[in-house]
Each structure stands twice: as structure tokens, then as C-alpha cells.
Design a protein around this motif. Structure first.
Motif, short mmCIF file in Angstrom:
data_model
loop_
_atom_site.label_atom_id
_atom_site.label_comp_id
_atom_site.label_asym_id
_atom_site.label_seq_id
_atom_site.Cartn_x
_atom_site.Cartn_y
_atom_site.Cartn_z
N ASP A 1 10.96 -9.74 -14.98
CA ASP A 1 11.94 -8.89 -14.89
C ASP A 1 13.38 -9.46 -15.37
O ASP A 1 13.63 -10.89 -15.35
N HIS B 1 9.95 -1.73 -20.40
CA HIS B 1 10.62 -1.45 -19.20
C HIS B 1 11.38 -0.28 -18.89
O HIS B 1 12.14 0.24 -19.75
N SER C 1 17.68 -3.67 -5.92
CA SER C 1 16.30 -3.85 -6.31
C SER C 1 15.32 -2.95 -5.79
O SER C 1 14.94 -3.03 -4.64
N GLU D 1 10.09 -4.20 -10.06
CA GLU D 1 10.39 -5.70 -10.24
C GLU D 1 9.94 -6.36 -9.46
O GLU D 1 9.82 -6.10 -8.06
N GLY E 1 11.51 -1.69 -13.69
CA GLY E 1 10.53 -2.35 -13.56
C GLY E 1 9.65 -2.19 -14.99
O GLY E 1 10.05 -1.90 -15.92
N SER F 1 14.94 -5.05 -13.82
CA SER F 1 13.41 -4.94 -13.89
C SER F 1 12.93 -5.91 -14.84
O SER F 1 13.43 -6.89 -14.98
N SER F 2 11.76 -5.60 -15.38
CA SER F 2 11.01 -6.75 -15.98
C SER F 2 11.18 -7.12 -17.57
O SER F 2 10.07 -6.99 -18.10
#
Length: 546
Positions: A361, A516, A534, A455, A313, A29-30
Motif C-alpha cells: 500500500d 489500486h 485507514s 490496505e 486498497g 492503499s496499496s
């Protein structure tokens, strides 16, 4: 001279976006920042993405997948809700291009694409013979209608291309011509939070009173069959699906052959996570989403299950920039100065989160940036009080909108406590997720709302930079930096502008990104073929052998 299928650029994108097959980086993720809690791990479930459906096997007829939320619509063009994407992207709907395991934009419904030397024209040659779920063949008319509807419904893409729109060249060729370079557009098409789903031209023209599609007609291996509100969404195998890739080869990221070994995918809507957890332990469900941090260790130790824990994310506290306290720069700065990100995130995620100041991400190391980090996680209540006094704060109530989904409302409770410590009275509006997505459209109802974002492969896909997105960040400098980034002629120039944009974001504060979140999933140990690349599990190659 044109570059066939963006080969040169694809190599560059691979270098800048190196995601792994289970999501990328230290997790998926970010934030490429410091990790202070909840280190991501992957277990046996993550490896099942490489499993290939056995054409000689018999598979269990129905998979029951417990999800905790219900989307307002399955219209992916106009809906950024993660669960709609997890159910339908690549399964019901497909796109011109999708992401491979290196986060390159590679053909899905096109057989190839070309970008002009100046980056302003992209031409897509479509696959022939692709069938929609209504039996019609996909042609350029459908693609043009779908892609232009996506551009109009997805502000990030619309802002990047300006007035440019997709055009029909012939029945199996489409193109788009921009006034500025469009080098980031293929990645946006491949990985947008509002997917660029291809449906029929007829479906695009048939919308309900809210502007959503009435009919969910895609090209994917599963067709939409039934949505019983608050109970389940059912997808059934599309027997006339026209696959691409090579049968027997594993998926490459989201790209490749989709075998659909299971006849029916039923996404059961189970808002109470304890019920979902009990269901997976009892064998009622084959997979559950959003496992609670408190339950993860127990499920991980269960020999009948496999588990997956991976960064998914970013969390976002989005200010209302249109009116009220959120529209005041000094007040946004005071809020950002006061809060303790660790305390806020622990309340919701337990140990299932990571801190870090980068908006992007962890799986996109090229875009990692420390710009603005000096304004991240300050937790300085006394300084915040000074900022309020200097700004002339009059003691007005600050209104926070949050949803009960995945305990996101617990973050609002902690924020309320921290802001009241600096003299700001806070009113909480706690609703379900579908109501929040409706309420956030009305600027009179809140000053800030809480949400999360999955993400994305490029920063141009960050929805909150669009002035039309709820939160309405319409700052001139912010818009200029975003435009300069998306219209850059080289990736290095785009990265330089991203550094400027992120640095300014921590000053202007379109959002506060406290950190995140990690996604946690559990599934039957015999469930094979789940694609964990993802954004959470996808089931177009998933099944349980009987």
C-alpha cells in the motif's frame, strides 16, 4: 532483557509504516508506484476524525449509513469482507492491540505487551474489568479461545506462527511462543483484514453449520442488535462499555477513547448506488459509501455535504492454481502479458484508481518495492500469443468469476474482450458478492476471479499468499520466501525477503494486481467524529448534534 510494550520495535514500525490520520501516503492503499489516474484528495470529512464528542450536547438518536454490500457473516475471524470490518471492527469487536496514526501496534484490550529479546515470545497483560455485551468480564480464557480461533481461521497468521498457539499465564495474562521470531505478529493482530476480534470463549464454541459464529458478542461501544437480511444491520450503544484512553482526547489512528454519542448505528443495505446517492442528497442517509466517480463532483459541490476521496486498497485478479487453465504457468503469464491495466480499471473506477506495480500500500513506504515491475502492465498481445503457442494452448475456454458489486463485473467484460483478441474464448460468471464468496471456494467453477483488498500494514497480511485461501497458491518457492520474510529477525531482513517475494510474484502470478482503487464517501456536513483512518469510515465517535 525484554522490551516493554515493544517500544524499540514500535519506533521501527512507525518509520516503516507512516500512515496519516486519513489513511496514509498519497492515499491509503496499496501501490507505491506511478500515479497516472485519479489522484487522491481529502476534504472536510477527513478532518472530522479529530472531532471529540461533546458530553454536554444532544445528538441525533440514529445515524443511517448506506452501504452497497452485505457480508456473508459478521464473524470477523473467518470473514475478510471489507464491509463486515467497517461495521464491526472497533465498534462491536475490539482487539488486543490496534493501530495508531503511525501504524504502530498499541494496546486496546491489553494494557501492555512485551516481546522477548529473541522475538519468539510475546506476552500480553490484559485490562481488568472489561465487559462483554453479555455482561461477563473478559479474562484470559476468552482471549486464548478468541486468538486461537483467529489463528485457525486466518491463514496468513496461522502460516506465520506455525504450531504456536496462545496460552493462559493467569486470569489476566496470555502469551504465545513461536519456534521462529514473531516480530510482525502485533501488526498483524492490529491491522489484519480478518480482525483478531476478542469474543467470549462460549461464543467461540458456538458455531453454525458453516463454521461461523452464531452470536456476535464483543467488548466495543456498540452491540449487535439486529440483521434484517438485504435491509439493514443495526448496532446499539452498549451502556456498560469500558473505555480506554482519555475522555476528550482525539483518536490516535484507531486507538483511544470511544464516546458513542449516537444511540443507534443503522447500516442500510443499498446495492444500487444511484439510490444511495439520491438518498444522501435528499437527507435520507447521513453517510454513503462507494460514491460513483460520475457523481463525486456533484456531491463535492453540494454545500449540505462533505466528501472524502482516498486510496483504499488493491484490485486482484486471482487465478485458480488448483486446476484448469489458471493452474498453468504459461497461461497465467500470457494473460498478464496481454492485458491493459488502464483500460480494465477505467471500465470500473473511471478516474478513481491509481496504477503501480507494488503489491503493498502507498501508506507503507518502507515496504514499497519495484521488484517485478518489468512484468507489470505489459499490454503486448502479440507476445501473449507467442506464449500461448509455446505452451501448447488448445483453445480451451477461460472462465472468469466476477461480482456485480461496485461494477467489478465491468472489469471482467473488458478482460474478456482483451483475451479474445489473443484467441482465448472467455466465459463470464457474473453473480452478487455473497455468491462470489461462496463460489470461489469451489475450484471447479472458475479459472480466475476478481476481488479487491483493503490496505494492510505488513505484507504478511496479504491473504492470497496463504495456500488455503481461494486461489490456492501452493508454489514451493513462493511459500519459502513468504516464510523467510515472516520469520526474519530484523525488519531490514524482512524487507529484503519481501523484495524477493514480490519479484517472484510477478513471475509466478498468485494474482495480477492491476492497480489500486480510491474510496469515495459523502456525508452530512454536520456529521462529526467520523474516523477516516485507514479502510474507510468508522462511527464509534460519530454523531450529529441536535
Amino acid at each position: 532483557m525484554k522490551k516493554k510494550h515493544l517500544r524499540a520495535m514500535a519506533l521501527a514500525m512507525a518509520a516503516l509504516m507512516s500512515l496519516t490520520a486519513c489513511g496514509g501516503g498519497s492515499s491509503t492503499s496499496s501501490e507505491a508506484g506511478s500515479t497516472t489516474a485519479g489522484a487522491a484528495d481529502t476534504t472536510a470529512a477527513d478532518t472530522t476524525a479529530a472531532a471529540v464528542a461533546d458530553p454536554n450536547a444532544t445528538y441525533k438518536e440514529t445515524l443511517h449509513i448506506a452501504v452497497s454490500q452485505q457480508a456473508p457473516s459478521l464473524d470477523l475471524h473467518k470473514n475478510s469482507t471489507l464491509i463486515a470490518r467497517q461495521m464491526c471492527d472497533g465498534t462491536v469487536f475490539e482487539k488486543l492491540v490496534t493501530l495508531n496514526a503511525k501504524a504502530e501496534a498499541v494496546p486496546e484490550l491489553c494494557e501492555s505487551y512485551e516481546v522477548s529479546e529473541d522475538g519468539k515470545t510475546i506476552t500480553f497483560v490484559l485490562r481488568k474489568g472489561v465487559k462483554f455485551h453479555d455482561g461477563s468480564e473478559m479474562t484470559a480464557d476468552d482471549v486464548v479461545a478468541s486468538m486461537n480461533r483467529w489463528l485457525e481461521g486466518f491463514s496468513s497468521a496461522g502460516n506465520m506462527v506455525g504450531d504456536a498457539r496462545f496460552e493462559k499465564v493467569d486470569d489476566y495474562t496470555v502469551k504465545i511462543v513461536g519456534e521462529t521470531p514473531l516480530i510482525l505478529l502485533p501488526a498483524m493482530i492490529a491491522g489484519a483484514a480478518q480482525p483478531a476480534a476478542i469474543t467470549t470463549a462460549e461464543a467461540c464454541a458456538d458455531e453454525d453449520s458453516n463454521g461461523f459464529l452464531k452470536n456476535y458478542i464483543g467488548t466495543g461501544p456498540y452491540k449487535f442488535t439486529e440483521w434484517k437480511q438485504d435491509q439493514y444491520v443495526r448496532l446499539d450503544r452498549f451502556d456498560d462499555y469500558v473505555p480506554y484512553g482519555t475522555e476528550g482526547d482525539p483518536m490516535d489512528g484507531w486507538a483511544g477513547y470511544k464516546a458513542a454519542p449516537t444511540k443507534t448505528l443503522e447500516f442500510d443495505i443499498v446495492p444500487d448506488q444511484a439510490t444511495a446517492t439520491a438518498g444522501i442528497e435528499a437527507g435520507q442517509y447521513d453517510c454513503i459509501f462507494n460514491v460513483k466517480d460520475d457523481d463525486y463532483a456533484r456531491l463535492e459541490a453540494n454545500p449540505e455535504l462533505t466528501t472524502s476521496r482516498t486510496q483504499m486498497g488493491s484490485i486482484a485478479f486471482i487465478f485458480n492454481h488448483k486446476e484448469g487453465l489458471g493452474a498453468e504457468q504459461y497461461f497465467r503469464t500470457a494473460v498478464n502479458t496481454a492485458i491493459d491495466c488502464d483500460e480494465v480499471l477505467t471500465s470500473c473506477f473511471g478516474s478513481g484508481y491509481e496504477l503501480g506495480s507494488c503489491y503493498m500500500d502507498a501508506g507503507q513506504p518502507f515496504w514499497a518495492s519495484e521488484a517485478g515491475s518489468e512484468n507489470y502492465n505489459l499490454h503486448d498481445p502479440e507476445k501473449a500469443k507467442e506464449i500461448l503457442a509455446e505452451g501448447g494452448y488448445d483453445g480451451s475456454t477461460f472462465r472468469i468469476l466476477a461480482a456485480t458489486l461496485n461494477k467489478m463485473d465491468s472489469m471482467a467484460v473488458v478482460l474478456k474482450s482483451e483475451l479474445e483478441e489473443i484467441g482465448v474464448p472467455v466465459e463470464l460468471t457474473i453473480v452478487d458478492w455473497a455468491t462470489l464468496t461462496d463460489y470461489r471456494k469451489d475450484p471447479s467453477l472458475y479459472d480466475m476471479y476478481i476481488t479487491t483488498f483493503a490496505e494492510v500494514p505488513v505484507p504478511s497480511l496479504k491473504l492470497y499468499y496463504g495456500s488455503a485461501y481461494p486461489g490456492w497458491s501452493d508454489d514451493e518457492k513462493l511459500s519459502t520466501l513468504f516464510s523467510e520474510m515472516t520469520s526474519a529477525t530484523t525488519l531490514d531482513d524482512a524487507k529484503a525477503k519481501w523484495d524477493e517475494l514480490q519479484g517472484y510474484s510477478w513471475e509466478y502470478l498468485p494474482i495480477i494486481c492491476p492497480g489500486h482503487y480510491l474510496g469515495m464517501f459523502a456525508m452530512d456536513k454536520d456529521l462529526e467524529g467520523v474516523n477516516m483512518y485507514s479502510g474507510g469510515p468508522k462511527f464509534y465517535n460519530a454523531g450529529i448534534k441536535e
